[in-house]
Design a protein around this motif. Structure first.
Motif, PDB file in Angstrom:
ATOM      1  N   ASN A 144      -8.498   2.038  -5.829  1.00 35.81           N
ATOM      2  CA  ASN A 144      -9.446   3.041  -6.457  1.00 35.81           C
ATOM      3  C   ASN A 144      -9.364   2.886  -7.952  1.00 35.81           C
ATOM      4  O   ASN A 144      -8.394   2.886  -8.525  1.00 35.81           O
ATOM      5  N   PRO A 145     -10.578   2.502  -8.761  1.00 32.64           N
ATOM      6  CA  PRO A 145     -10.490   2.117 -10.117  1.00 32.64           C
ATOM      7  C   PRO A 145     -10.073   3.495 -10.952  1.00 32.64           C
ATOM      8  O   PRO A 145      -9.475   3.295 -11.987  1.00 32.64           O
ATOM      9  N   ALA A 146      -9.976   4.514 -10.326  1.00 26.97           N
ATOM     10  CA  ALA A 146      -9.561   5.767 -11.127  1.00 26.97           C
ATOM     11  C   ALA A 146      -8.151   5.658 -11.350  1.00 26.97           C
ATOM     12  O   ALA A 146      -7.692   6.422 -12.198  1.00 26.97           O
ATOM     13  N   SER A 147      -7.413   4.859 -10.322  1.00 25.73           N
ATOM     14  CA  SER A 147      -5.939   4.739 -10.406  1.00 25.73           C
ATOM     15  C   SER A 147      -5.670   3.640 -11.427  1.00 25.73           C
ATOM     16  O   SER A 147      -4.377   3.363 -11.595  1.00 25.73           O
ATOM     17  N   THR A 148      -6.674   2.838 -11.677  1.00 25.19           N
ATOM     18  CA  THR A 148      -6.214   1.554 -12.647  1.00 25.19           C
ATOM     19  C   THR A 148      -6.914   1.428 -13.956  1.00 25.19           C
ATOM     20  O   THR A 148      -7.022   0.615 -14.471  1.00 25.19           O
TER      21      THR A 148
ATOM     22  N   GLY B 213       1.458   7.202  -6.445  1.00 27.25           N
ATOM     23  CA  GLY B 213       0.087   8.086  -7.078  1.00 27.25           C
ATOM     24  C   GLY B 213      -0.937   7.230  -6.895  1.00 27.25           C
ATOM     25  O   GLY B 213      -2.307   7.669  -7.405  1.00 27.25           O
ATOM     26  N   VAL B 214      -1.127   6.030  -6.582  1.00 29.81           N
ATOM     27  CA  VAL B 214      -2.391   5.177  -6.491  1.00 29.81           C
ATOM     28  C   VAL B 214      -3.176   5.433  -5.240  1.00 29.81           C
ATOM     29  O   VAL B 214      -2.806   5.469  -4.253  1.00 29.81           O
ATOM     30  N   ARG B 215      -4.312   5.596  -5.713  1.00 24.05           N
ATOM     31  CA  ARG B 215      -5.425   5.796  -4.475  1.00 24.05           C
ATOM     32  C   ARG B 215      -6.008   4.537  -4.289  1.00 24.05           C
ATOM     33  O   ARG B 215      -6.164   3.559  -4.862  1.00 24.05           O
ATOM     34  N   PHE B 216      -6.645   4.378  -3.046  1.00 21.89           N
ATOM     35  CA  PHE B 216      -7.187   3.004  -2.542  1.00 21.89           C
ATOM     36  C   PHE B 216      -8.511   3.441  -2.021  1.00 21.89           C
ATOM     37  O   PHE B 216      -9.185   4.575  -1.922  1.00 21.89           O
ATOM     38  N   LEU B 217      -9.462   2.521  -2.128  1.00 21.51           N
ATOM     39  CA  LEU B 217     -10.763   2.678  -1.430  1.00 21.51           C
ATOM     40  C   LEU B 217     -10.549   2.037   0.030  1.00 21.51           C
ATOM     41  O   LEU B 217     -10.689   1.063   0.370  1.00 21.51           O
TER      42      LEU B 217
ATOM     43  N   ILE C 173       0.975  -1.263   0.017  1.00 21.56           N
ATOM     44  CA  ILE C 173      -0.095   0.197   0.024  1.00 21.56           C
ATOM     45  C   ILE C 173       0.892   1.523  -0.002  1.00 21.56           C
ATOM     46  O   ILE C 173       0.739   2.210  -0.881  1.00 21.56           O
ATOM     47  N   SER C 174       1.817   1.094   0.873  1.00 25.20           N
ATOM     48  CA  SER C 174       2.694   2.390   0.911  1.00 25.20           C
ATOM     49  C   SER C 174       3.538   2.798  -0.482  1.00 25.20           C
ATOM     50  O   SER C 174       3.624   3.907  -0.944  1.00 25.20           O
ATOM     51  N   GLU C 175       4.051   1.402  -1.229  1.00 26.94           N
ATOM     52  CA  GLU C 175       4.766   1.752  -2.284  1.00 26.94           C
ATOM     53  C   GLU C 175       3.877   2.338  -3.449  1.00 26.94           C
ATOM     54  O   GLU C 175       4.031   3.141  -4.136  1.00 26.94           O
TER      55      GLU C 175
END
Length: 135
Positions: A120-124, A99-103, A92-94
């Motif tokens: 978050n699908p916006a990041s993928t 710039g990856v967001r999570f739900l 998660i930290s990496e």
């Protein structure tokens, strides 16, 4: 960090209706079946193994569950792809550093001891990706 395909989550309307396909046609083996009543999850799960691949068949337990909303909006089919990592906190930290967001409300340990979180699908580019580890 190693990312190994752990399973594919497939949204279904009825596990009992589709399970024969996975067992008889794809020659899968039912290795687990359980229900999660945790708030924000509410799903029946059937875990099927074919050779070295795992699929989780996900049936909503009520009309407000995330899987029910998914089926209503997008129809049945692939809900998410899960990658097993060595250390979920480090992954998660990496990912956040990249710039990856999570739900964030999805970070949890399921009833089988798997710790998980969804990106978050916006990041993928629209794909729901789960990261998980097993402690």
């Amino acid at each position: 960090m190693n990312y190994v395909l752990d399973h594919v989550g497939i949204a279904v309307r009825s596990i009992d209706d589709i399970l024969p396909f996975y067992l008889n046609v794809l020659k899968g083996e039912l290795i687990d079946r359980y229900t999660s009543d945790a708030p924000g999850v509410e799903v029946h799960v059937a875990v099927v193994r074919t050779d070295d691949k795992i699929m989780e068949l996900l049936e909503p337990t009520n009309k407000n569950s995330p899987i029910a909303r998914f089926v209503k909006q997008k129809g049945k089919g692939v809900h998410h792809i899960a990658y097993r990592v060595d250390d979920l906190d480090k992954a998660i930290s990496e990912a956040r550093q990249n710039g990856v967001r999570f739900l964030d409300n999805t970070l949890r340990t399921n009833s089988r001891g798997r710790r998980l979180i969804y990106m978050n699908p916006a990041s993928t580019d629209g794909t729901l990706i789960e990261l998980c580890d097993y402690k």
